[in-house]
Design a protein around this motif. Structure first.
Motif, PDB file in Angstrom:
ATOM      1  N   ASP A 157     -19.519  23.137 -66.294  1.00 52.99           N
ATOM      2  CA  ASP A 157     -18.484  23.069 -67.302  1.00 52.99           C
ATOM      3  C   ASP A 157     -19.048  22.565 -68.625  1.00 52.99           C
ATOM      4  O   ASP A 157     -20.086  21.903 -68.686  1.00 52.99           O
ATOM      5  N   ILE A 158     -18.340  22.915 -69.685  1.00 52.74           N
ATOM      6  CA  ILE A 158     -18.664  22.380 -71.014  1.00 52.74           C
ATOM      7  C   ILE A 158     -17.357  21.856 -71.581  1.00 52.74           C
ATOM      8  O   ILE A 158     -16.324  22.512 -71.464  1.00 52.74           O
ATOM      9  N   THR A 159     -17.358  20.674 -72.163  1.00 54.11           N
ATOM     10  CA  THR A 159     -16.144  20.185 -72.815  1.00 54.11           C
ATOM     11  C   THR A 159     -16.453  19.868 -74.270  1.00 54.11           C
ATOM     12  O   THR A 159     -17.548  19.447 -74.626  1.00 54.11           O
ATOM     13  N   ILE A 160     -15.444  20.102 -75.105  1.00 48.92           N
ATOM     14  CA  ILE A 160     -15.531  19.736 -76.518  1.00 48.92           C
ATOM     15  C   ILE A 160     -14.379  18.788 -76.777  1.00 48.92           C
ATOM     16  O   ILE A 160     -13.228  19.136 -76.521  1.00 48.92           O
ATOM     17  N   GLY A 161     -14.675  17.594 -77.252  1.00 47.41           N
ATOM     18  CA  GLY A 161     -13.622  16.580 -77.355  1.00 47.41           C
ATOM     19  C   GLY A 161     -13.099  16.333 -75.950  1.00 47.41           C
ATOM     20  O   GLY A 161     -13.869  16.028 -75.043  1.00 47.41           O
ATOM     21  N   ASN A 162     -11.818  16.602 -75.768  1.00 46.60           N
ATOM     22  CA  ASN A 162     -11.265  16.403 -74.438  1.00 46.60           C
ATOM     23  C   ASN A 162     -10.945  17.711 -73.742  1.00 46.60           C
ATOM     24  O   ASN A 162     -10.330  17.718 -72.688  1.00 46.60           O
ATOM     25  N   ASP A 163     -11.347  18.838 -74.367  1.00 47.58           N
ATOM     26  CA  ASP A 163     -10.944  20.131 -73.820  1.00 47.58           C
ATOM     27  C   ASP A 163     -12.074  20.816 -73.085  1.00 47.58           C
ATOM     28  O   ASP A 163     -13.182  20.932 -73.588  1.00 47.58           O
ATOM     29  N   THR A 164     -11.710  21.279 -71.898  1.00 44.23           N
ATOM     30  CA  THR A 164     -12.629  22.078 -71.111  1.00 44.23           C
ATOM     31  C   THR A 164     -12.602  23.498 -71.661  1.00 44.23           C
ATOM     32  O   THR A 164     -11.540  24.099 -71.747  1.00 44.23           O
ATOM     33  N   ILE A 165     -13.759  24.032 -72.068  1.00 42.86           N
ATOM     34  CA  ILE A 165     -13.694  25.329 -72.758  1.00 42.86           C
ATOM     35  C   ILE A 165     -13.299  26.456 -71.819  1.00 42.86           C
ATOM     36  O   ILE A 165     -12.817  27.479 -72.261  1.00 42.86           O
ATOM     37  N   TYR A 166     -13.496  26.298 -70.525  1.00 44.56           N
ATOM     38  CA  TYR A 166     -13.139  27.379 -69.608  1.00 44.56           C
ATOM     39  C   TYR A 166     -11.761  27.172 -69.011  1.00 44.56           C
ATOM     40  O   TYR A 166     -11.381  27.852 -68.075  1.00 44.56           O
ATOM     41  N   HIS A 167     -11.001  26.192 -69.543  1.00 39.37           N
ATOM     42  CA  HIS A 167      -9.667  25.952 -69.018  1.00 39.37           C
ATOM     43  C   HIS A 167      -8.821  27.214 -69.155  1.00 39.37           C
ATOM     44  O   HIS A 167      -8.801  27.834 -70.208  1.00 39.37           O
ATOM     45  N   PRO A 168      -8.113  27.592 -68.084  1.00 39.82           N
ATOM     46  CA  PRO A 168      -7.364  28.858 -68.152  1.00 39.82           C
ATOM     47  C   PRO A 168      -6.314  28.897 -69.259  1.00 39.82           C
ATOM     48  O   PRO A 168      -5.946  29.981 -69.708  1.00 39.82           O
ATOM     49  N   HIS A 169      -5.810  27.724 -69.688  1.00 39.08           N
ATOM     50  CA  HIS A 169      -4.772  27.764 -70.719  1.00 39.08           C
ATOM     51  C   HIS A 169      -5.346  27.725 -72.127  1.00 39.08           C
ATOM     52  O   HIS A 169      -4.612  27.800 -73.104  1.00 39.08           O
ATOM     53  N   LEU A 170      -6.664  27.572 -72.221  1.00 40.20           N
ATOM     54  CA  LEU A 170      -7.254  27.508 -73.549  1.00 40.20           C
ATOM     55  C   LEU A 170      -7.516  28.929 -74.057  1.00 40.20           C
ATOM     56  O   LEU A 170      -8.154  29.734 -73.390  1.00 40.20           O
ATOM     57  N   GLU A 171      -6.984  29.218 -75.242  1.00 38.57           N
ATOM     58  CA  GLU A 171      -7.207  30.547 -75.794  1.00 38.57           C
ATOM     59  C   GLU A 171      -8.594  30.607 -76.411  1.00 38.57           C
ATOM     60  O   GLU A 171      -8.969  29.725 -77.189  1.00 38.57           O
ATOM     61  N   VAL A 172      -9.303  31.654 -76.068  1.00 36.40           N
ATOM     62  CA  VAL A 172     -10.688  31.712 -76.521  1.00 36.40           C
ATOM     63  C   VAL A 172     -10.761  31.816 -78.050  1.00 36.40           C
ATOM     64  O   VAL A 172     -11.660  31.269 -78.683  1.00 36.40           O
ATOM     65  N   THR A 173      -9.777  32.480 -78.668  1.00 40.44           N
ATOM     66  CA  THR A 173      -9.825  32.583 -80.132  1.00 40.44           C
ATOM     67  C   THR A 173      -9.646  31.215 -80.789  1.00 40.44           C
ATOM     68  O   THR A 173     -10.272  30.920 -81.806  1.00 40.44           O
ATOM     69  N   SER A 174      -8.800  30.373 -80.186  1.00 38.03           N
ATOM     70  CA  SER A 174      -8.616  29.052 -80.807  1.00 38.03           C
ATOM     71  C   SER A 174      -9.857  28.192 -80.599  1.00 38.03           C
ATOM     72  O   SER A 174     -10.228  27.400 -81.457  1.00 38.03           O
ATOM     73  N   LEU A 175     -10.522  28.395 -79.466  1.00 43.28           N
ATOM     74  CA  LEU A 175     -11.787  27.677 -79.256  1.00 43.28           C
ATOM     75  C   LEU A 175     -12.805  28.102 -80.316  1.00 43.28           C
ATOM     76  O   LEU A 175     -13.482  27.270 -80.922  1.00 43.28           O
TER      77      LEU A 175
END
Ligand SMILES: Nc1ncnc2c1ncn2[C@@H]1O[C@H](COP(=O)(O)OP(=O)(O)OP(=O)(O)O)[C@@H](O)[C@H]1O
Ligand SMILES: [Mg+2]
Lengths: 559, 270
Positions: free
Chosen positions: B84-102
Motif C-alpha cells: 500500500d501507499i498512503t498520502i496524508g491519511n489516505d490510502t491511494i488504492y482505497h476503493p472510494h478514492l477517485e483516481v482523478t482527485s488523487l
C-alpha cells in the motif's frame, strides 16, 4: 565477404562515391522500375483527365457553321452544320478505295428527324461559312440552324406585322423580344411553382385537417378551402394569359437545305451568329454558355439545358453524408483506440472494418433500401405521416436515406484515418493530461480530438471523394433522372430530407446510357463529368485548406 | 522521532531527518508489469515539505515507484501490485478514492517536457479547467502565481496567448512545472526533470525546487549525484527493484551504511 567488394580507392570519400559500383547500378535499375510505375499511373490519369477536360470544355465553345454543297448523281443539295469530325471508314477489301466521311451537327431535329448527319466526303463539291447563318437555342428540339428571314409580330388586332431580316430594326427587335419572353418565363415559373404551389399545399393541409374533425363542424374549413380554391383559379388564369403571350410572335428562318421554319419566340433561349464572332466574343460566349450549363435546369430528357439541380443534389447529399459519417466514424475510432481492450477481438473488428470497404457498393444500396427505406422509413411513415399513407413520405428513396447509405459505405475510411491519427497523438501528452487530474473523456475531448482533427479531415476528404462519385447504391435509395424541386427550397419546411434528388454521377449514367439520342447527349456527358470532378475537387480543396490551417495550429515543435 | 540523530544540513535544507512516519508512506510495496516484478517489498516514509531523491541505476524501478504514487501505472495493461501507499491519511488504492482527485493532489513533472499544443496560458490553467474552474479572474491569478513560482513569469508574461510549443526546452520544462503547481497539489513528483537541459536551465530548476519545497512535498528522480546532493533532504538508493538504503542525503553521501550504496555514489558501479 570483403573480397566480394571492389577495392576502395584512396580518394573515395565515404558517403559520396564510397558506394560499391554494383550497388549503385542495381539501385538505378530500381529507380527506373519504380519511376516507370509512377509514370504509367500518371500518364493514364493525365490522359483520362485530358479527355474529360478537352471534351468537356469543347462543349461550350461556339463552333463555326459550315455550309456544304453536295452532289449525288445530278442532284445538288446544300446542308449546313457544325463540323464534328472527318473520318475514314475502314474497309477490309484490299483494292477498294478508302471512303472518308464528314460528321456534322445539323441541328433542326424537328425538320431533319436527326440532329447529326454523315456526308460522304467525295460528294462534297463546295464548303463555305456564310456570315449570315444563325444558330437558335430552343427549349425544344435542340438548336435550329438557318438564315434569318423575318420576324412575324402579332399585333393586338391579330394582324401580323413582318419585319424582314434586312430591316435595320430586325436585330434589336429580335433581341428585345427574346429577352422579354425569357423574363416572362421567369415570371410564369415563379407564379406556377411559387404561388400556385404554395396555394395547393395550403389546400391539401386544410383538407387533411377537415378529414380529422367531426362532420358537423367541417363547415368552418369549407369556407377557407373555397376561398383558396378561387384564389387558385385566379392565379391559374393569370399564368394562362402569360403563357398565351409567349406564343404571339415568331421568328422565320430558312434552312440551308431550303425548308422554311417558323419558331415561336417563347421557345427561344437565345440566338447567335457563330460565323460572325471574333475571338473575344467567342470567349465571352464560352463562359456565358458554361454559366448557363451550371445554373440552368435540364431540358429535353436532360440532354439540353443545365445541370444545376444535379450539382446541388450532389453537393447537398455529400454534405449530409459527411455530417452523418464523421461523428459515427470518430466515435467508433475513439472506442476502438481508447476504450476497447486491445486484443484479438479488437484486431478482428479492425480487420472487419477495413474489409467493409471491399463490399461492392450495390450491396450497400440493397441494404439501404431494405433497412433505411423500407424499415426505418416505413416506421417513420406509420408513426408520423399516417395521414398521407398509402403515399409514402420517408418510406421511399430520398436524400436522407441516400446520405445514410453512403455514410455506412464510407464509415470505414473515417474510422481508419481517425484511429491512425488518434494513435499518433504522443503518449506523453495524454499522460500529462491524465496526470493533471483530467478524466479519460476530458483528455479525449481536450487533447486527443483537437490533435486528431487533421487526420479526421483526411478521412472526411477520402469519404467525400468516394461518396460524391458513387452511383450504383443511389439508384436504389433515392436518386432520380429529374427531380421537380430541390431538397432545399422556399416551400415550408424548407429542408426536404424525404425528397428524391438529382446527382451528377447518376446524371452521367443516365445521359450516356439511358437517353434516346446518345449522339446528342455526348457533349453533356463530358461536360457533366467535368463538373462532377470539379465539385469533388472544390470540396476536397476546402477540406484540405481547413486541415492545413489546423495542422499549423497543432504543429509540434522540434525540441 | 527520538531515535533519529540530528545531522548537519545539506544545501538549502532546514532540518533533514529520517522520520518514522512521513507524509507519503510506502508499505511493503510490490509491483509487477505483467509477470515481470519490478518492485520488491519497498518500505519508505517521505516527510512533508522536504525533498526526497530517488537514485539508482537505470531500470531499477525509480520511475515505476514514482508513477505509482499517483497511480499513473493504472494505465498500463496487465500491471498489478501488493502492499500500500498512503498520502496524508489516505490510502491511494482505497476503493472510494477517485483516481482523478488523487492525481489532482499529486502533481507530476515528466522526464521529457510535454506541454500541450495550446497557448502558454491554457497550458498553465489546464488542471483548473478540467476541475471545472472557468472564472477568468481566478484563472488569471492562478496562472500568474504558478508562472512566478516556476520562475517563468518574466520571460513569458507578454506572450501568454502564444503557443507553448514555441518555448525553449528549459522554458517548456518550467512551464510543465508551472502547470503542475497551478492546481496547488500537496505533493510534486519530478522524474528526471533536468535530464534534457543545459547547466543554466538545470540550475534554475534546482533553485526552483528549493523554493517549491516551502509549499510542497517534493520527490525527485535523478541520475545526477551532485543534483541529488544539492537539492534533496533525503535520498533513497534503489537497485534491481529493491530499496537498498534510505537515509538523509548527508548520510548517504558522506557515510552510507552499505558498501553497495557507496560504490554506486562514487561511480564504481552502476
Ligand atoms: N510500461 C512498462 N511495461 C513493462 N515493463 C516496464 C514498463 N515500464 C517499465 N518497465 C520495466 O520496469 C523496470 C523498471 O523500469 P523503470 O522505468 O521504473 O526504471 P527506472 O529506474 O526509472 O530507469 P531509468 O533510470 O532508466 O528511467 C524496467 O525493467 C523496465 O523494463
Ligand atoms: Mg525512469
Amino acid at each position: 565477404m570483403s573480397t566480394a567488394l571492389p577495392p576502395r580507392t584512396e580518394s573515395s570519400t565515404p558517403g559520396r562515391s564510397g558506394l560499391p559500383k554494383q550497388a549503385k547500378i542495381r539501385g538505378e535499375a530500381q529507380v527506373w522500375l519504380t519511376g516507370m510505375g509512377l509514370a504509367l499511373a500518371l500518364t493514364l490519369a493525365a490522359f483520362l483527365l485530358w479527355v474529360i477536360v478537352s471534351n468537356g470544355l469543347a462543349v461550350f465553345w461556339p463552333k463555326r457553321i459550315t455550309e456544304f454543297t453536295v452532289r449525288v448523281g445530278t442532284q445538288t443539295t446544300t446542308i449546313a452544320g457544325e463540323l464534328v469530325s472527318r473520318r475514314e471508314l475502314l474497309t477490309n477489301e484490299p483494292g477498294k478505295p478508302v471512303v472518308s466521311e464528314v460528321h456534322i451537327f445539323t441541328g433542326n431535329k424537328d425538320v431533319y428527324k436527326n440532329a447529326f448527319r454523315f456526308i460522304d466526303a467525295a460528294t462534297i463539291i463546295a464548303e463555305s461559312q456564310p456570315l449570315d447563318l444563325i444558330e437558335v437555342e430552343r427549349l425544344e428540339y435542340g438548336n435550329a440552324v438557318g438564315y434569318p428571314v423575318a420576324l412575324k409580330l402579332r399585333g393586338a388586332d391579330k394582324k401580323i406585322e413582318s419585319i424582314p431580316a434586312e430591316d435595320s430594326r430586325f436585330p434589336s427587335e429580335l433581341n428585345r423580344l427574346i429577352s422579354e419572353t425569357n423574363d416572362r418565363w421567369d415570371v410564369i415559373k415563379s407564379l406556377e411553382k411559387g404561388k400556385i404551389g404554395a396555394n395547393a399545399q395550403k389546400i391539401k393541409r386544410l383538407e387533411n385537417e377537415r378529414k380529422k374533425i367531426p362532420a358537423g363542424e367541417q363547415g368552418v374549413l369549407d369556407a377557407d378551402i373555397a376561398k383558396l380554391k378561387s384564389e387558385y383559379q385566379e392565379l391559374a388564369k393569370q399564368a394562362g394569359v402569360l403563357r398565351a403571350k409567349q406564343n404571339e410572335h415568331k421568328l422565320s428562318i430558312r434552312l440551308a437545305s431550303g425548308e422554311s421554319k417558323d419558331i415561336l419566340l417563347g421557345k427561344i433561349v437565345e440566338v447567335f451568329q457563330p460565323n460572325r464572332m471574333g475571338l473575344l466574343s467567342r470567349i465571352g460566349f464560352f463562359f456565358h454558355r458554361m454559366w448557363n450549363f451550371v445554373s440552368d435546369n435540364p431540358r429535353e430528357a436532360n440532354t439540353e439545358g443545365g445541370i444545376f439541380p444535379a450539382i446541388f443534389g450532389t453537393f447537398a447529399m455529400t454534405l449530409l453524408m459527411s455530417v452523418g459519417v464523421v461523428p459515427i466514424g470518430v466515435l467508433a475510432a475513439i472506442y476502438l483506440r481508447e476504450y476497447a481492450k486491445q486484443g484479438p477481438l479488437v484486431r478482428g473488428v479492425r480487420i472487419a472494418v477495413n474489409n467493409l470497404a471491399g463490399v461492392p457498393s450495390i450491396v450497400f444500396g440493397v441494404f439501404g433500401l431494405g433497412f433505411f427505406v423500407y424499415f426505418c422509413g416505413g416506421s417513420i411513415d406509420r408513426l408520423f405521416f399516417g395521414d398521407s399513407l398509402p403515399t409514402p413520405t420517408f418510406g421511399t428513396g430520398g436524400i436522407l436515406w441516400s446520405a445514410a447509405t453512403l455514410s455506412l459505405m464510407t464509415v470505414p475510411v473515417v474510422i481508419v484515418a481517425t484511429e491512425e491519427s488518434i494513435a499518433s497523438v504522443p503518449r506523453g501528452m495524454k499522460e500529462a493530461s491524465l496526470a493533471m487530474g483530467a478524466s479519460k473523456w476530458q483528455t479525449i475531448q481536450r487533447i486527443v480530438l483537437p490533435a486528431s482533427v487533421p487526420g479526421i479531415l483526411t478521412g472526411t476528404i477520402l469519404a467525400m471523394a468516394r461518396g460524391a462519385g458513387e452511383v450504383a447504391p443511389l439508384m436504389l435509395v433515392g436518386v432520380v433522372k429529374l427531380a421537380p424541386t430541390l431538397p432545399l427550397n422556399t416551400e415550408y419546411p424548407f429542408v426536404h430530407l424525404d425528397q428524391k434528388f438529382m446527382h451528377l454521377g447518376f446524371h452521367i449514367y443516365d445521359l450516356a446510357f439511358q437517353s434516346p439520342d446518345s449522339e446528342a447527349a455526348r457533349p453533356a456527358v463530358f461536360a457533366t463529368t467535368l463538373f462532377l470532378i470539379l465539385l469533388v475537387l472544390v470540396m476536397n480543396l476546402s477540406a484540405i485548406l481547413l486541415r492545413e490551417r489546423l495542422r499549423k495550429k497543432f504543429k509540434t515543435s522540434a525540441f | 522521532m527520538s531515535a533519529i540523530t540530528s545531522l548537519p544540513q545539506t544545501a538549502g535544507s532546514v532540518e533533514a531527518m529520517k522520520p518514522e512516519k512521513g507524509y507519503i508512506s510506502v508499505k511493503d510495496f510490490d509491483f509487477w508489469y505483467g509477470t515481470h516484478q519490478t518492485l520488491f517489498k519497498v518500505n519508505m516514509e517521505m516527510p512533508e515539505k522536504q525533498v526526497t531523491a530517488f537514485i539508482g541505476p537505470s531500470g531499477c524501478g525509480k520511475s515505476t515507484l514514482l508513477r505509482n504514487i499517483k497511480r499513473m501505472n493504472d494505465l498500463v495493461d496487465g500491471q498489478h501490485h501488493q502492499g500500500d501507499i498512503t498520502i496524508g491519511n489516505d490510502t491511494i488504492y482505497h476503493p472510494h478514492l477517485e483516481v482523478t482527485s488523487l492525481r489532482k493532489r499529486v502533481g507530476m513533472v515528466f522526464q521529457k517536457s510535454n506541454p500541450f499544443p495550446k497557448s502558454i496560458y491554457e497550458n498553465v490553467v489546464y488542471g483548473l479547467r478540467v476541475a471545472g474552474v472557468n472564472d477568468r479572474a481566478t484563472l488569471d491569478a492562478a496562472c500568474e502565481h504558478a508562472l512566478r513560482s516556476s520562475a517563468l513569469w518574466e520571460e513569458v508574461k507578454d506572450r501568454l496567448s502564444a503557443s507553448a510549443l514555441g518555448l525553449s526546452g528549459g522554458q517548456q520544462q518550467r512551464l510543465c512545472i508551472a502547470r503542475a503547481i497551478a492546481v496547488k497539489p500537496e505533493v510534486l513528483l519530478m522524474d528526471e526533470p533536468c535530464s534534457a537541459l543545459d547547466p543554466i536551465a538545470t540550475g534554475k530548476i534546482e533553485e526552483l525546487i528549493l523554493e517549491l519545497k516551502k509549499e510542497f512535498t517534493v520527490v525527485i528522480v535523478t541520475h545526477n549525484m551532485q543534483q541529488a546532493a544539492r537539492v534533496s533532504d533525503l535520498t533513497a538508493f534503489f537497485y534491481l527493484g529493491k530499496l537498498i538504503e534510505f537515509d538523509t542525503t548527508l548520510k548517504i553521501f558522506t557515510n552510507p551504511s552499505l558498501k553497495q550504496t557507496e560504490d554506486y555514489i562514487t561511480g564504481r558501479f552502476g
